[in-house]
Design a protein around this motif. Structure first.
Motif, PDB file in Angstrom:
ATOM      1  N   LEU A   1       0.856  -1.182   0.000  1.00  0.00           N
ATOM      2  CA  LEU A   1       0.000   0.000   0.000  1.00  0.00           C
ATOM      3  C   LEU A   1       0.891   1.230   0.000  1.00  0.00           C
ATOM      4  CD1 LEU A   1      -2.596  -1.102   2.719  1.00  0.00           C
ATOM      5  CD2 LEU A   1      -2.716  -1.444   0.231  1.00  0.00           C
TER       6      LEU A   1
ATOM      7  N   THR B   1      -5.353   2.883   7.327  1.00  0.00           N
ATOM      8  CA  THR B   1      -5.011   2.150   8.542  1.00  0.00           C
ATOM      9  C   THR B   1      -5.906   0.932   8.730  1.00  0.00           C
ATOM     10  OG1 THR B   1      -4.253   4.186   9.615  1.00  0.00           O
ATOM     11  CG2 THR B   1      -4.783   2.314  11.038  1.00  0.00           C
TER      12      THR B   1
ATOM     13  N   ALA C   1      -5.173  -1.863   6.148  1.00  0.00           N
ATOM     14  CA  ALA C   1      -3.977  -2.637   6.469  1.00  0.00           C
ATOM     15  C   ALA C   1      -4.268  -3.648   7.574  1.00  0.00           C
ATOM     16  CB  ALA C   1      -2.845  -1.701   6.885  1.00  0.00           C
TER      17      ALA C   1
ATOM     18  N   ARG D   1      -4.226  -7.872   7.282  1.00  0.00           N
ATOM     19  CA  ARG D   1      -3.414  -8.681   8.188  1.00  0.00           C
ATOM     20  C   ARG D   1      -4.275  -9.666   8.968  1.00  0.00           C
ATOM     21  NH1 ARG D   1       0.504  -5.125  11.747  1.00  0.00           N
ATOM     22  NH2 ARG D   1       1.350  -7.191  12.211  1.00  0.00           N
TER      23      ARG D   1
ATOM     24  N   VAL E   1       1.407  -7.141   4.936  1.00  0.00           N
ATOM     25  CA  VAL E   1       1.172  -5.799   4.401  1.00  0.00           C
ATOM     26  C   VAL E   1       2.453  -4.986   4.483  1.00  0.00           C
ATOM     27  CG1 VAL E   1      -0.128  -3.654   4.631  1.00  0.00           C
ATOM     28  CG2 VAL E   1      -1.262  -5.845   5.045  1.00  0.00           C
TER      29      VAL E   1
ATOM     30  N   GLY F   1       3.834  -1.286   3.820  1.00  0.00           N
ATOM     31  CA  GLY F   1       3.415   0.089   3.601  1.00  0.00           C
ATOM     32  C   GLY F   1       4.571   0.927   3.091  1.00  0.00           C
TER      33      GLY F   1
ATOM     34  N   CYS G   1       0.930  -1.830   9.556  1.00  0.00           N
ATOM     35  CA  CYS G   1       1.613  -2.642   8.539  1.00  0.00           C
ATOM     36  C   CYS G   1       2.613  -3.592   9.192  1.00  0.00           C
ATOM     37  CB  CYS G   1       2.358  -1.733   7.550  1.00  0.00           C
ATOM     38  SG  CYS G   1       1.286  -0.579   6.644  1.00  0.00           S
TER      39      CYS G   1
END
Length: 254
Positions: A107, A115, A118, A122, A128, A130, A144
């Motif tokens: 991302l 937020t 993410a 997960r 993830v 970031g 992340c």
């Protein structure tokens, strides 16, 4: 200067990754470094970028999309002040999640609006990554598995890290860094109190998703650890003796 390399956290070459870029909150100048960084973690099977391509504000991105095979996704700003781009990216992310074809998401944005996305990815067992500027709000960073600041992606191989290299004195005075490294070594060490460098790096990222030696001006974790002057460093052969493994030890410990 020794060449202490670090190949550790979250790196799986067979990862299938979906790369989703918020064009409104990312700069086209990072694209080369961004894709090179993503290649360390897996294969970018999907590369999409979201924004309103009818206006002039994304001109810089338009000129680089074809070269890097990034698919632009058009999203009109129907209401002034509302970020329709975020919604489009989130909807696509969920659609891609439900295909079951991906092991991770990248991302790219400095916007805290991602937020919850993410966290949701997960929760489904995906990794993830970031990417955003240092101004990125902490909640998105913490959501992340690994967060890379895009400032370190702007340099070329010849120029070195984009962040000014911290001196040994500066590193030693960074209480958060020193305490975190010592805790990571302690939790990763064996009965002799020596810890594999890769395990220390993995432990650091689990504590702080945005930990990266490049944030201090060092390409490799081993170089950063060496520069602190607080740890003994030793190179040992791997179990099958086909490679070398770096171990570190807190100098305070006997």
């Amino acid at each position: 200067m020794h060449d202490y390399s670090f190949r550790g956290y979250l790196v799986e070459k067979n990862n299938n990754l979906a790369v989703l870029i918020d064009a409104d909150n990312a700069q086209p100048g990072i694209v080369d470094g961004l894709l090179a960084e993503i290649a360390k973690y897996g294969v970018a099977n999907v590369k999409r970028i979201y924004g309103d391509w009818t206006g002039p504000q994304l001109k810089g991105w338009k000129e680089t999309l074809l070269q890097h095979s990034i698919q632009p996704v058009q999203q009109f700003g129907y209401t002034k002040g509302k970020n329709a781009t975020d919604s489009a990216l989130i909807i696509d992310a969920m659609d891609l999640l439900y295909t079951g074809n991906f092991t991770g998401f990248c991302l790219i944005s400095s916007d805290s609006d991602f937020t919850r996305l993410a966290s949701r990815l997960r929760e489904s067992g995906l990794t993830v990554f970031g990417f955003g500027e240092k101004k990125t709000p902490l909640p998105f960073v913490s959501a992340c598995d690994k967060f890379i600041y895009t400032e370190v992606l702007r340099e070329s191989e010849e120029e070195g890290p984009g962040t000014t290299k911290s001196s040994s004195k500066e590193l030693k005075s960074d209480t958060k860094l020193v305490n975190s490294l010592r805790k990571a070594v302690e939790s990763s060490s064996d009965e002799t109190r020596w810890a594999p460098l890769a395990a220390v790096g993995s432990n650091m990222v689990k504590q702080f998703p945005d930990f990266d030696s490049r944030n201090y001006g060092y390409r490799k974790l081993g170089d950063l650890v060496f520069a602190t002057g607080l740890f003994d460093i030793e190179e040992r052969p791997s179990r099958d003796e086909s490679s070398k493994v770096i171990y570190i030890h807190d100098k305070r410990k006997k």
